[in-house]
Design an enzyme around this catalytic site. Structure first.
Site, PDB file in Angstrom:
ATOM      1  N   PHE A  10       0.860  -1.181   0.000  1.00  0.00           N
ATOM      2  CA  PHE A  10       0.000   0.000   0.000  1.00  0.00           C
ATOM      3  C   PHE A  10       0.895   1.229   0.000  1.00  0.00           C
ATOM      4  O   PHE A  10       1.719   1.412   0.896  1.00  0.00           O
ATOM      5  CB  PHE A  10      -0.920   0.016   1.217  1.00  0.00           C
ATOM      6  CG  PHE A  10      -1.800   1.232   1.287  1.00  0.00           C
ATOM      7  CD1 PHE A  10      -2.745   1.479   0.300  1.00  0.00           C
ATOM      8  CD2 PHE A  10      -1.685   2.137   2.335  1.00  0.00           C
ATOM      9  CE1 PHE A  10      -3.562   2.604   0.353  1.00  0.00           C
ATOM     10  CE2 PHE A  10      -2.495   3.258   2.408  1.00  0.00           C
ATOM     11  CZ  PHE A  10      -3.441   3.493   1.412  1.00  0.00           C
ATOM     12  N   GLY A  11       0.748   2.049  -1.030  1.00  0.00           N
ATOM     13  CA  GLY A  11       1.504   3.284  -1.135  1.00  0.00           C
ATOM     14  C   GLY A  11       0.609   4.480  -0.904  1.00  0.00           C
ATOM     15  O   GLY A  11      -0.466   4.577  -1.498  1.00  0.00           O
ATOM     16  N   TYR A  12       1.029   5.384  -0.041  1.00  0.00           N
ATOM     17  CA  TYR A  12       0.228   6.557   0.298  1.00  0.00           C
ATOM     18  C   TYR A  12       1.014   7.856   0.155  1.00  0.00           C
ATOM     19  O   TYR A  12       0.477   8.945   0.350  1.00  0.00           O
ATOM     20  CB  TYR A  12      -0.344   6.434   1.713  1.00  0.00           C
ATOM     21  CG  TYR A  12       0.729   6.287   2.770  1.00  0.00           C
ATOM     22  CD1 TYR A  12       1.274   7.398   3.392  1.00  0.00           C
ATOM     23  CD2 TYR A  12       1.208   5.029   3.127  1.00  0.00           C
ATOM     24  CE1 TYR A  12       2.277   7.261   4.349  1.00  0.00           C
ATOM     25  CE2 TYR A  12       2.192   4.884   4.074  1.00  0.00           C
ATOM     26  CZ  TYR A  12       2.729   6.011   4.683  1.00  0.00           C
ATOM     27  OH  TYR A  12       3.721   5.870   5.613  1.00  0.00           O
ATOM     28  N   GLY A  13       2.302   7.755  -0.161  1.00  0.00           N
ATOM     29  CA  GLY A  13       3.151   8.931  -0.335  1.00  0.00           C
ATOM     30  C   GLY A  13       3.839   8.861  -1.683  1.00  0.00           C
ATOM     31  O   GLY A  13       3.184   8.717  -2.717  1.00  0.00           O
ATOM     32  N   SER A  14       5.164   8.896  -1.668  1.00  0.00           N
ATOM     33  CA  SER A  14       5.902   8.900  -2.933  1.00  0.00           C
ATOM     34  C   SER A  14       5.721   7.610  -3.728  1.00  0.00           C
ATOM     35  O   SER A  14       5.910   7.610  -4.948  1.00  0.00           O
ATOM     36  CB  SER A  14       7.391   9.166  -2.700  1.00  0.00           C
ATOM     37  OG  SER A  14       7.969   8.130  -1.929  1.00  0.00           O
ATOM     38  N   GLU A  89      13.011   3.329   2.592  1.00  0.00           N
ATOM     39  CA  GLU A  89      12.210   3.767   3.733  1.00  0.00           C
ATOM     40  C   GLU A  89      12.951   3.618   5.066  1.00  0.00           C
ATOM     41  O   GLU A  89      12.330   3.529   6.113  1.00  0.00           O
ATOM     42  CB  GLU A  89      10.894   2.978   3.772  1.00  0.00           C
ATOM     43  CG  GLU A  89      10.097   3.011   2.487  1.00  0.00           C
ATOM     44  CD  GLU A  89       9.603   4.388   2.099  1.00  0.00           C
ATOM     45  OE1 GLU A  89       9.516   5.283   2.966  1.00  0.00           O
ATOM     46  OE2 GLU A  89       9.298   4.594   0.915  1.00  0.00           O
TER      47      GLU A  89
END
Length: 182
Positions: A10-14, A89
């Site tokens: 799940f990606g929510y930023g870059s 990260e």
């Protein structure tokens, strides 16, 4: 290939606008019970140790949804993708598995891995006024570029997904109010 042998991320930023990983599928998704916030300091990408930038993390919020993107990574790519993301990260983020609603033609819930920076990590900056966060973003630069670029690209990606994120869009307006700062 089934979801049981694939890895969901799940990606929510870059990761929304610059995944830089191989994936078999990319779909809009949302995580219940979380909000996206610019509370994490970036000393390795969008800032430096003496002048950290600000990047997003997920913070718990019972009634909220954080919209982003779910990536299905094929089994042969899982180890390399995890290595890449662990390096990318590393500045205070840890892996977290959470239920994510994959949207689109065949909506479903999957367990997805995401990277979250918690308040107990050394780069945590926490909440501040929109004006203070925007000024920090406007001034910050790191090895990956200007912090404002991260914010502007995230806002554009959210618009492409038809996602309304008041926190991100307020910061974008505030940052546009500052001239390019050194």
């Amino acid at each position: 290939m089934t979801d049981q042998t694939s890895l969901w991320l799940f990606g929510y930023g870059s990761l929304i606008w610059r995944p830089a990983i191989p994936y078999a599928e990319r779909l809009p998704a949302r995580a219940a019970g979380y909000e996206r916030r610019f509370y994490q300091g970036s000393t390795d990408h969008r800032g430096v140790p003496e002048a950290p930038g600000r990047v997003v993390t997920l913070v718990p919020s019972a009634a909220a949804f954080c919209h982003g993107v779910a990536y299905r990574v094929a089994p042969p790519d899982v180890a390399a993708v995890l290595h890449t993301l662990d390096v990318r990260e590393q500045g205070g983020y840890t892996r977290l598995e959470l239920p994510v609603q994959v949207l689109g033609e065949a909506p479903r819930e999957v367990t997805a891995l995401t990277y979250v920076a918690a308040p107990d990590n050394p780069n945590w900056l926490g909440p501040a006024s929109a004006a203070a966060i925007a000024l920090q973003i406007a001034r910050s630069r790191g090895p990956s570029g200007m912090n404002r670029e991260y914010l502007v690209r995230l806002a554009a990606a959210l618009r492409e997904l038809a996602v309304d994120d008041p926190h991100v869009f307020e910061l974008e307006r505030e940052v546009h109010g500052h001239e390019e700062l050194p």
